[in-house]
Write a protein that holds these residues in place. Structure first.
Motif, PDB file in Angstrom:
ATOM      1  N   LEU A 282     -88.072  52.809  68.299  1.00 58.56           N
ATOM      2  CA  LEU A 282     -88.681  51.561  67.820  1.00 58.56           C
ATOM      3  C   LEU A 282     -90.091  51.797  67.276  1.00 58.56           C
ATOM      4  CD1 LEU A 282     -87.541  48.959  70.511  1.00 58.56           C
ATOM      5  CD2 LEU A 282     -86.570  49.391  68.256  1.00 58.56           C
ATOM      6  N   GLN A 283     -90.835  52.704  67.888  1.00 58.47           N
ATOM      7  CA  GLN A 283     -92.176  53.016  67.382  1.00 58.47           C
ATOM      8  C   GLN A 283     -92.102  53.622  65.972  1.00 58.47           C
ATOM      9  OE1 GLN A 283     -93.576  55.084  71.186  1.00 58.47           O
ATOM     10  NE2 GLN A 283     -95.511  54.212  70.438  1.00 58.47           N
ATOM     11  N   VAL A 297     -91.970  43.653  70.836  1.00 59.70           N
ATOM     12  CA  VAL A 297     -91.066  44.431  71.688  1.00 59.70           C
ATOM     13  C   VAL A 297     -91.700  45.772  72.060  1.00 59.70           C
ATOM     14  CG1 VAL A 297     -88.809  45.569  71.812  1.00 59.70           C
ATOM     15  CG2 VAL A 297     -89.007  43.301  70.760  1.00 59.70           C
ATOM     16  N   VAL A 298     -92.282  46.446  71.071  1.00 57.65           N
ATOM     17  CA  VAL A 298     -92.885  47.758  71.321  1.00 57.65           C
ATOM     18  C   VAL A 298     -94.061  47.639  72.286  1.00 57.65           C
ATOM     19  CG1 VAL A 298     -94.152  49.668  70.251  1.00 57.65           C
ATOM     20  CG2 VAL A 298     -92.118  48.743  69.132  1.00 57.65           C
ATOM     21  N   PHE A 299     -94.918  46.642  72.083  1.00 57.14           N
ATOM     22  CA  PHE A 299     -96.079  46.477  72.959  1.00 57.14           C
ATOM     23  C   PHE A 299     -95.659  46.249  74.406  1.00 57.14           C
ATOM     24  CE2 PHE A 299     -99.024  43.595  75.124  1.00 57.14           C
ATOM     25  CZ  PHE A 299    -100.161  44.377  75.136  1.00 57.14           C
ATOM     26  N   ARG A 300     -94.704  45.348  74.614  1.00 55.75           N
ATOM     27  CA  ARG A 300     -94.262  45.056  75.984  1.00 55.75           C
ATOM     28  C   ARG A 300     -93.656  46.297  76.641  1.00 55.75           C
ATOM     29  NH1 ARG A 300     -93.694  39.612  77.418  1.00 55.75           N
ATOM     30  NH2 ARG A 300     -94.207  38.137  75.755  1.00 55.75           N
ATOM     31  N   GLU A 301     -92.853  47.045  75.883  1.00 53.04           N
ATOM     32  CA  GLU A 301     -92.202  48.214  76.471  1.00 53.04           C
ATOM     33  C   GLU A 301     -93.204  49.335  76.726  1.00 53.04           C
ATOM     34  OE1 GLU A 301     -88.911  50.120  78.153  1.00 53.04           O
ATOM     35  OE2 GLU A 301     -89.300  48.027  77.596  1.00 53.04           O
ATOM     36  N   LEU A 302     -94.187  49.481  75.866  1.00 56.96           N
ATOM     37  CA  LEU A 302     -95.244  50.472  76.113  1.00 56.96           C
ATOM     38  C   LEU A 302     -95.980  50.166  77.405  1.00 56.96           C
ATOM     39  CD1 LEU A 302     -96.899  51.155  72.623  1.00 56.96           C
ATOM     40  CD2 LEU A 302     -95.941  52.878  74.170  1.00 56.96           C
TER      41      LEU A 302
END
Length: 404
Positions: A282-283, A297-302
């Motif tokens: 995703l990144q 989505v990427v921020f939350r998963e990071l």
């Protein structure tokens, strides 16, 4: 050829004939004018003075005095329908149909107008009956298009599909929304309790066949929707590899729709104990095609996998490259959801995130929507068919802030 003087005798004769013809035409016109009711001229005068309400009343009086004026009846019916006076429009067109001496062509016209009245009034069953009576007339084509609209409104997808096939047999033109009709059938099968897997497969196979005959540029959304439903079907059948294949095909083939499938793709990687690989995918996708939903989505998963410091570093870089109030609002929301007093909240020490987020959120509410490109209807969720104008694939897969 030599000129003969005696030809001059024809000049006064021709002049006299012209004068007599003009006199006859004027008298004929005057006789016809005298037969017209005064209400007719009052109606014209009201129209010229931009008084449509009084003009309609005058023309209604003319129609009562002279019931033979069918064209005036049609004009009145159309005026009433445009003004939303459906009861009066229906009454006008029904009175025409009740006439036993009405010619066949005008009877068909009246039937078509009456069916349109019922459609606009929301009386779908009567409108459907009226349009079906026109299948073998000169109004067959517009009646068929109207029937398709009715079947869509009733979510009667099998009949809508049959009507579209009939339409394609009459005119050589693509009807791309037929793919969505099949997708609607597949979605209904998948949401059934229990899911009807066989029916879903059959509908999606038909959708793929319809896609093959549709212009690629006008079917991006239909292609994405079909892939998303295939992924959902694979999930029900417990086939994560096939599910991932369909979701990643959306990311690579139609990247503007990546935000619609990012969460499901990440869940697929998590289910296979490959969450870091999913985040990395995703990144990379965000680096190629940035979007607000993908950023979220990427921020939350990071933050979950690598902690707040890494997540905020990503957010700062993303917001520098793609400034966005909505992006800032989303990351503040995520921080507050994880607890403002956490020990690893270090990236913004001493900041009152609750106050900051409330100030920003007031300005972002109107931007956090999808909008129809056709009618401008705005919604918080993404629609394949606009609830406002009923157009298919008119929603851009990006929030308002990203497309303004």
């Amino acid at each position: 050829m030599d000129f003969e003087p005696w030809w001059l005798i024809f000049v006064p004769v021709l002049f006299a004939l012209g004068w007599l013809a003009a006199r006859f035409d004027i008298r004929q016109m005057l006789r016809e004018t005298r037969t017209l009711p005064d209400s007719y001229f009052r109606g014209l005068n009201f129209l010229l003075n931009e008084e449509p309400d009084r003009a309609i009343d005058a023309f209604v009086e003319v129609a009562k005095l002279d019931p033979e004026t069918t064209e005036l009846h049609f004009a009145l019916g159309s005026l009433f329908r445009r003004r939303g006076e459906m009861e009066r429009a229906i009454r006008v067109h029904q009175s025409l149909l009740n006439r036993s001496d009405l010619p066949a062509a005008e009877r068909e016209h009246a039937q078509h107008e009456l069916a349109q009245d019922f459609l606009k009034a929301g009386m779908l069953d009567r409108a459907e009956s009226g349009f079906e009576q026109l299948k073998d007339t000169r109004y067959a084509l517009p009646a068929l298009r109207s029937l398709i609209r009715i079947y869509e409104s009733e979510h009667d997808w099998p009949r809508a599909i049959e009507a579209v096939k009939t339409l394609q047999g009459l005119v050589d033109e693509p009807v791309p929304q037929i793919v969505h009709y099949y997708c609607e059938q597949a979605q209904s099968a998948l949401t059934a309790k229990p899911a009807d897997v066989e029916a879903a497969h059959k509908a999606l196979d038909a959708a793929d066949h319809a896609l093959a005959t549709t212009d690629a540029a006008s079917s991006k959304g239909a292609k994405v929707r079909t892939a998303m439903l295939r992924a959902r079907l694979a999930l029900i059948e417990q086939d994560p590899k096939r599910e991932r294949l369909y979701l990643e095909s959306v990311m690579t083939d139609v990247p503007e729709f990546a935000g619609l499938v990012a969460e499901q793709l990440l869940a697929n990687y998590r289910g296979s104990n490959q969450a870091p690989a999913g985040l990395e995918f995703l990144q990379k996708q965000y680096a190629r095609h940035a979007s607000l939903d993908l950023f979220n989505v990427v921020f939350r998963e990071l933050r979950v996998q690598q902690g707040a410091a890494t997540a905020w570093a990503f957010a700062r870089g993303a917001l520098r490259s793609h400034p966005s109030l909505l992006g800032l609002d989303r990351l503040l929301e995520a921080e507050l959801a994880n607890g403002e007093g956490d020990s690893d909240h270090g990236p913004v020490p001493g900041a009152d995130l609750t106050l900051l987020r409330s100030l920003i959120h007031k300005h972002t509410q109107r931007l956090d929507r999808y909008a129809c490109r056709s009618c401008g209807f705005q919604a918080r969720r993404f629609y394949w068919q606009c609830p406002g104008c009923n157009g298919w694939e008119t929603y851009a897969p990006r929030r308002l802030e990203e497309i303004e």
